[in-house]
Motif scaffolding. Structure first.
Motif, mmCIF file in Angstrom:
data_model
loop_
_atom_site.group_PDB
_atom_site.id
_atom_site.type_symbol
_atom_site.label_atom_id
_atom_site.label_comp_id
_atom_site.label_asym_id
_atom_site.label_seq_id
_atom_site.Cartn_x
_atom_site.Cartn_y
_atom_site.Cartn_z
ATOM 1 N N ILE A 161 0.826 -1.213 0.000
ATOM 2 C CA ILE A 161 0.000 0.000 0.000
ATOM 3 C C ILE A 161 0.863 1.268 0.000
ATOM 4 O O ILE A 161 0.693 2.156 -0.848
ATOM 5 C CB ILE A 161 -0.957 0.023 1.210
ATOM 6 C CG1 ILE A 161 -1.825 -1.251 1.246
ATOM 7 C CG2 ILE A 161 -1.831 1.275 1.160
ATOM 8 C CD1 ILE A 161 -2.842 -1.366 0.171
ATOM 9 N N LEU A 162 1.794 1.368 0.962
ATOM 10 C CA LEU A 162 2.577 2.602 1.100
ATOM 11 C C LEU A 162 3.440 2.899 -0.124
ATOM 12 O O LEU A 162 3.446 4.040 -0.606
ATOM 13 C CB LEU A 162 3.423 2.543 2.378
ATOM 14 C CG LEU A 162 2.644 2.634 3.694
ATOM 15 C CD1 LEU A 162 3.588 2.520 4.891
ATOM 16 C CD2 LEU A 162 1.856 3.943 3.776
ATOM 17 N N PRO A 163 4.192 1.932 -0.679
ATOM 18 C CA PRO A 163 4.965 2.249 -1.878
ATOM 19 C C PRO A 163 4.106 2.696 -3.057
ATOM 20 O O PRO A 163 4.508 3.549 -3.849
ATOM 21 C CB PRO A 163 5.685 0.931 -2.199
ATOM 22 C CG PRO A 163 5.719 0.185 -0.914
ATOM 23 C CD PRO A 163 4.451 0.554 -0.212
ATOM 24 N N THR A 164 2.912 2.122 -3.158
ATOM 25 C CA THR A 164 2.011 2.511 -4.241
ATOM 26 C C THR A 164 1.539 3.944 -4.065
ATOM 27 O O THR A 164 1.516 4.740 -5.024
ATOM 28 C CB THR A 164 0.805 1.556 -4.297
ATOM 29 O OG1 THR A 164 1.268 0.207 -4.429
ATOM 30 C CG2 THR A 164 -0.102 1.883 -5.465
ATOM 31 N N TRP B 123 2.748 -12.514 -8.012
ATOM 32 C CA TRP B 123 1.903 -12.757 -6.843
ATOM 33 C C TRP B 123 2.495 -12.229 -5.545
ATOM 34 O O TRP B 123 1.772 -12.013 -4.573
ATOM 35 C CB TRP B 123 1.644 -14.259 -6.665
ATOM 36 C CG TRP B 123 2.886 -15.102 -6.592
ATOM 37 C CD1 TRP B 123 3.453 -15.789 -7.619
ATOM 38 C CD2 TRP B 123 3.732 -15.328 -5.450
ATOM 39 N NE1 TRP B 123 4.601 -16.439 -7.193
ATOM 40 C CE2 TRP B 123 4.798 -16.168 -5.863
ATOM 41 C CE3 TRP B 123 3.696 -14.911 -4.114
ATOM 42 C CZ2 TRP B 123 5.796 -16.592 -4.999
ATOM 43 C CZ3 TRP B 123 4.701 -15.332 -3.253
ATOM 44 C CH2 TRP B 123 5.726 -16.159 -3.688
ATOM 45 N N ASN B 124 3.814 -12.009 -5.480
ATOM 46 C CA ASN B 124 4.433 -11.766 -4.168
ATOM 47 C C ASN B 124 4.096 -10.405 -3.575
ATOM 48 O O ASN B 124 3.960 -10.261 -2.363
ATOM 49 C CB ASN B 124 5.952 -11.961 -4.244
ATOM 50 C CG ASN B 124 6.628 -11.028 -5.225
ATOM 51 O OD1 ASN B 124 6.109 -10.801 -6.320
ATOM 52 N ND2 ASN B 124 7.772 -10.503 -4.846
ATOM 53 N N TYR B 125 3.971 -9.386 -4.417
ATOM 54 C CA TYR B 125 3.437 -8.083 -3.989
ATOM 55 C C TYR B 125 2.347 -7.715 -4.985
ATOM 56 O O TYR B 125 2.561 -6.916 -5.885
ATOM 57 C CB TYR B 125 4.550 -7.028 -3.916
ATOM 58 C CG TYR B 125 5.353 -7.137 -2.644
ATOM 59 C CD1 TYR B 125 4.884 -6.588 -1.454
ATOM 60 C CD2 TYR B 125 6.562 -7.816 -2.619
ATOM 61 C CE1 TYR B 125 5.607 -6.715 -0.276
ATOM 62 C CE2 TYR B 125 7.291 -7.944 -1.448
ATOM 63 C CZ TYR B 125 6.802 -7.386 -0.284
ATOM 64 O OH TYR B 125 7.515 -7.512 0.897
ATOM 65 N N PRO B 126 1.171 -8.304 -4.823
ATOM 66 C CA PRO B 126 0.150 -8.249 -5.876
ATOM 67 C C PRO B 126 -0.517 -6.893 -6.041
ATOM 68 O O PRO B 126 -1.287 -6.705 -6.989
ATOM 69 C CB PRO B 126 -0.864 -9.311 -5.422
ATOM 70 C CG PRO B 126 -0.719 -9.355 -3.932
ATOM 71 C CD PRO B 126 0.738 -9.100 -3.668
ATOM 72 N N ILE B 127 -0.247 -5.963 -5.148
ATOM 73 C CA ILE B 127 -0.804 -4.612 -5.284
ATOM 74 C C ILE B 127 0.257 -3.683 -5.868
ATOM 75 O O ILE B 127 0.089 -3.113 -6.946
ATOM 76 C CB ILE B 127 -1.305 -4.071 -3.921
ATOM 77 C CG1 ILE B 127 -2.358 -5.006 -3.331
ATOM 78 C CG2 ILE B 127 -1.876 -2.657 -4.075
ATOM 79 C CD1 ILE B 127 -2.662 -4.756 -1.870
#
Length: 473
Positions: free
Chosen positions: A72-75, A122-126
């Motif tokens: 969430i935060l990096p996005t 899949w590992n950081y799917p967002i």
């Protein structure tokens, strides 16, 4: 009477629809792009908790901390940085024409490429799905986003997130390897892939049929070098954070460690002590993310079994609660006395297994790294700046972090990408904007242009002048 569920349009149909949007508006205004990005930011805030819950379901259990910190935060940071910098990035870049093209003016203008395909892991799917979309949208493109089949719950939330007006800018695609293969074969203006080296080769092969340029974000084995006289406790802290975040399922996670021989015992001791302190409940703790599936858990267990059979020593910081096959949960396993014939020294680990190798000469560690594929990340732990600089210059890697792990990828104003087997091309920051843009050489001449007449006459005076200017010893 039964009502058939509406069929999902074919990939070609969805591609053609986005292509028509692009043809109708080939240059989306910067203000409109920023509006789209702000709308995306609002949607992420709206669906934040749903996303956290969905990712946890997909993993079997994933800590909210891992999803917030890694997804969430990096996005959100990427969105804020892109919105702020986009007006500057998109301005034409003035270039020098030199005397030979005087009095014309030359600039480079940045134009959207068209419909961009993005394949997410899949590992950081967002984060690893949305951040490339952010960068491609900022450059004015339309996007198709192929999500991993291993994260179905997250995919459902992302489909809702990109519904409505946002669907004109990004269409969500789901499916397995057959869909991914068809997806890669579409005539995209650019194709962006994050995943394994093996699949990356297939994606590149499929894209080549359409001469589609590709960006590959792969991985590999990211080494750590602990230098002489390093603060070994601080080094252990950095390694443990990098290895245990998301249970090591990160493309830039520390994969193996080189440590001076005289510090090896201390390193292992500190790693065990820190693990006991922060993960004292082991696999029963709520701060430990699960391995994503039974298949990946079995793969990691197989590495440990084979290494032990070939003479490695497996060190478990806790006597109990180190593994739970039923819930595919695994704690830290430190592996010493490793050799290159062990599978865990050949494959990217993507899990909480940490091989440790000692060295008596720094050149041995550097030589080992140089003899293998260029890593996506290289970590240097130690305070000697001369040694830091020497290692950086002697090795080639996608990224480097000194006295830290993982967080270099969150530097918003710096590019991210691999080299060789760890990847091709960049995204993030201005370099990402350039990746998804066509840099167009634009020359403008005014009404006063004596050069044309002189060129048509094949003027000897002009030739002498040009030779005098440019053909010199």
């Amino acid at each position: 009477m039964t009502i058939d569920a509406p069929q999902t349009p074919s990939l070609t149909t969805q591609f053609d629809e986005l292509q028509q949007y692009f043809i109708k508006t080939p240059y989306l205004s910067i203000n409109k792009r920023i509006t789209v990005l702000k709308q995306l930011r609002s949607r992420i805030v709206e669906f934040e908790q749903e996303l956290i819950d969905a990712v946890s379901k997909d993993f079997g259990y994933r800590t909210a901390f891992d999803t917030l910190l890694g997804d969430i935060l990096p996005t959100m940071q990427a969105l804020a940085h892109t919105i702020k910098k986009l007006p500057k990035w998109s301005k034409p870049s003035k270039r020098s024409v030199g005397l030979s093209l005087w009095p014309s003016k030359v600039s480079v203008t940045y134009q959207p490429k068209g419909v961009v395909g993005i394949i997410a892991p899949w590992n950081y799917p967002i984060q690893l799905a949305i951040v490339p979309v952010i960068t491609a949208l900022a450059a004015g493109n339309r996007t198709m986003l192929k999500l991993s089949e291993f994260t179905p719950h997250t995919n459902q939330v992302l489909e809702k997130l990109f519904s409505g007006e946002l669907e004109q800018h990004c269409k969500i695609i789901q499916g397995g390897s057959d869909v991914a293969s068809e997806f890669s074969s579409l005539p995209f203006a650019h194709l962006f892939f994050t995943g394994s080296i093996a699949v990356g080769k297939l994606v590149m092969g499929a894209a080549s049929a359409n001469l589609t340029p590709v960006t590959l974000e792969l991985g590999g084995k990211s080494p750590v070098i602990i230098t002489e006289k390093a603060d070994i406790k601080k080094a252990a802290q950095a390694i443990l954070f990098g290895k245990m975040a998301n249970a090591g399922q990160i493309c830039v996670a520390p994969d193996y460690v080189f440590v001076p021989k005289e510090l090896e015992h201390q390193l292992v001791q500190h790693l065990c002590e820190l693990y006991k302190k922060h993960y004292k409940q082991g696999v029963e703790g709520k701060n430990l993310t699960s391995i994503v599936s039974d298949v990946h858990y079995a793969r990691l267990s197989g590495y440990l079994e084979q290494a032990q059979q070939l003479g490695a020593t497996i060190i478990k910081p806790l006597e109990d609660n180190q593994q739970d096959p039923d819930k595919h949960r695994m704690g830290l396993h430190i592996v010493t006395q490793v050799t290159d014939d062990m599978q865990l020294m050949k494959d990217e680990l993507f899990g909480p297994i940490l091989p440790v190798m000692s060295y008596t000469n720094l050149e041995h560690a550097i030589s080992y790294i140089k003899q293998h594929h260029h890593p996506l990340a290289l970590y240097i732990l130690g305070q000697n700046k001369q040694i830091q600089e020497y290692i950086i210059k002697q090795t080639l890697s996608g990224t480097v972090a000194v006295n830290d792990t993982l967080v270099q990828v969150t530097a918003d104003d710096a590019p991210f990408g691999g080299v060789g087997h760890s990847g091709m091309g960049h995204y993030h920051a201005n370099e990402g904007f350039l990746t998804f843009s066509h840099a167009k050489n634009t020359l403008v001449s005014g009404s006063f242009n004596p050069r044309i007449g002189m060129l048509l006459k094949q003027s000897k005076v002009l030739i002498k002048l040009l030779k005098w200017l440019y053909i010199k010893k």
